[in-house]
Design a protein around this motif. Structure first.
Motif: not given
Length: 539
Positions: A196, A200-201, A204, A235, A330-331, A390, A392
């Motif tokens: 990640y 993206s974090i 998300h 998350g 997908t985070s 977010w 991959t």
């Protein structure tokens, strides 16, 4: 013409600066089985700075991987803050994986430091000699004892950070640099690493806070049962830091009774966990009633929650259970099943039992058996593919082109997409039962069996059939104090399913095997059947 807005990078460092100052009064509460430990975000931020100084001294000067082997607790939260913010990479090791997979993952990621909870040392100690790149182990929450390995220095967490500066000059990094990584559970082949980025974090985390996400706000206290080693705890840590929501961290106290005690003592407003946790908690509450009315919402993911469990929580305890869908890749947040406004009660339940609506940032499509995109009509069935900021785009040091389709991630989930963006999954591609040219959903069949009042759990697998190619076999766990046989269950299903879907093969077992993240481990059941280790009743 180009926009003239400032190009400020999205970084965990800025999130740490903001969350530990503006929301410094929010709390990370760790359950201990006795008096909970409480740490304000301001205090947590100061300890994270001390940890960052210590890690610099140990040689973490760039993007070295700092792994964790920990429960959900304050120290784990501090590592979540310190490591990405200082420019290194947080790698959460899944403590529930088989020993050989944990060692493989640590070596594949080239972990340099591992932070370990003292309570997990008996599990970790035999693994350490196999971790060829690890040079430092930091033991949190207790004494390291005689932990040792060649070339490895062992430290006590509190001794290591003591006396260091409580301020750290968090560096500016490229928002596309790696911030954290998780590995898939390796249900087929070796686990694969998902890396990640800071960007993206950040994005998300914003979605977790949005009303069509988890709706997290400063007023919330979230019981984060979902492990911090499982897809970054969905998350929740970073999203909580973003909006100032407090977090209740259960540490190793994950059994139904202590979870019920936490709900009573701390009065959280949100909670998140896999379905097996909620099934166990429901049984505990039914046996020993507690007041859990503080919960305004419970999020369930990892696999479909039996509808009877969802209805029981709402009807008996006034707590709505929401389905969510996602995966490590997908985070993990992909969709949440918030019903549209203004629908009838019957329609509301139909939406609730879906996997939810994909948000604006996650594009989805259904690809049929012919490899072509199918219409989003709520009827055409195929494999779900997704893409987004977010999601991959590849695996760490592991090419797997079969998982990607022209820039889309192939999820392995089979289902439909409706015109209004709601996802309904019927199965995993590898678990669909292909019988006489038709598909039988193992998930739907499981839910129908688990609706019987005598059934605690049910898992369905495909078994070979000379006439129909495959037929379903249902492995059933009967509730304590109840009795039911295969013929009675088949009669129960006959009122709900077409005749051709009714299972002929049944097995009664003590417990459904689970994966490291609490999902039904059907590959174990398939192997038991192949090896002749399942007692099967044929009707």
């Amino acid at each position: 013409m180009r926009g003239t807005m400032q190009d400020v990078p999205l970084s965990i460092a800025d999130l740490v600066r903001y969350g530990t100052s503006v929301h410094g009064e929010a709390s990370a509460i760790t359950w201990t089985g006795d008096e909970p430990r409480r740490s304000s975000y301001a205090h947590t931020g100061r300890r994270a700075a001390q940890l960052a100084h210590a890690l610099r001294e140990l040689g973490v000067t760039a993007d070295q991987r700092v792994a964790t082997f920990q429960w959900n607790n304050q120290e784990h939260f501090e590592v979540y803050l310190a490591v990405p913010a200082m420019g290194a990479v947080l790698h959460t090791l899944n403590i529930r994986l088989p020993a050989d997979q944990i060692s493989y993952i640590a070596n594949h990621a080239e972990d340099y430091v591992v932070v370990v909870d003292a309570s997990l040392l008996p599990l970790f100690a035999p693994l350490l000699p196999q971790m060829s790149t690890v040079r430092h182990v930091i033991v949190a929450g207790g004494d390291p004892g005689d932990l040792a390995a060649d070339g490895v220095t062992v430290h006590r967490y509190e001794d290591l950070i003591a006396g260091r500066s409580t301020e750290f000059a968090w560096p500016r990094v490229d928002e596309r640099d790696a911030a954290a990584m998780c590995y898939t559970s390796g249900t087929t082949g070796n686990p694969k690493g998902v890396v990640y980025s800071h960007r993206s974090i950040w994005l998300h985390s914003m979605q977790v806070c949005m009303s069509d996400g988890q709706g997290l706000s400063q007023a919330d206290l979230t019981l984060a049962v979902v492990p911090m080693f499982h897809a970054m705890s969905w998350g929740l840590p970073y999203a909580s830091l973003m909006v100032g929501a407090s977090v209740l961290l259960p540490d190793r106290f994950l059994q139904p009774a202590p979870l019920a005690d936490m709900l009573v003592a701390e009065r959280p407003t949100l909670a998140a966990a896999v379905p097996t946790i909620w099934q166990g908690l429901l049984h505990e509450l039914d046996q020993n009633p507690r007041d859990i009315s503080s919960l305004r919402r419970v999020l369930v993911g990892g696999s479909a929650c039996p509808p009877e469990v969802m209805r029981a929580f709402e009807e008996r305890y006034g707590v709505p259970v929401l389905h969510a869908w996602g995966m490590t890749e997908t985070s993990p947040l992909g969709s949440v099943a918030h019903p549209p406004a203004g629908v009838s009660d019957e329609q509301r339940w139909s939406y609730r039992l879906s996997q939810g609506r994909l948000p604006a940032s996650v594009q989805g499509r259904i690809v049929g058996p012919d490899g072509l995109p199918a219409p989003n009509d709520g009827e055409s069935v195929g494999e779900l593919e997704v893409r987004g900021p977010w999601v991959t785009g590849g695996y760490y040091r592991d090419e797997d082109p079969a998982k990607f389709d022209d820039g889309w991630l192939r999820t392995g989930d089979v289902g439909t997409l409706s015109p209004d963006g709601f996802l309904r999954l019927t199965d995993r591609a590898k678990d669909v039962i292909k019988s006489g040219g038709e598909w039988i959903s193992s998930v739907e069949l499981e839910n129908q069996v688990m609706a019987h009042p005598a059934v605690a759990e049910a898992a369905v697998i495909a078994v070979p059939d000379p006439k129909w190619d495959e037929r379903p076999l249902v492995a059933v766990v009967v509730k304590e104090g109840h009795k039911v046989d295969a013929a009675q269950l088949r009669s129960f299903l006959a009122e709900k399913l077409p005749r051709w879907q009714l299972p002929e093969h049944w097995s009664f077992i003590e417990e459904v095997p689970k994966t490291s993240v609490g999902k039904f481990d059907k590959k174990v059941l398939r192997q038991r059947h192949t090896d002749g280790k399942l007692d099967v009743v044929d009707l």
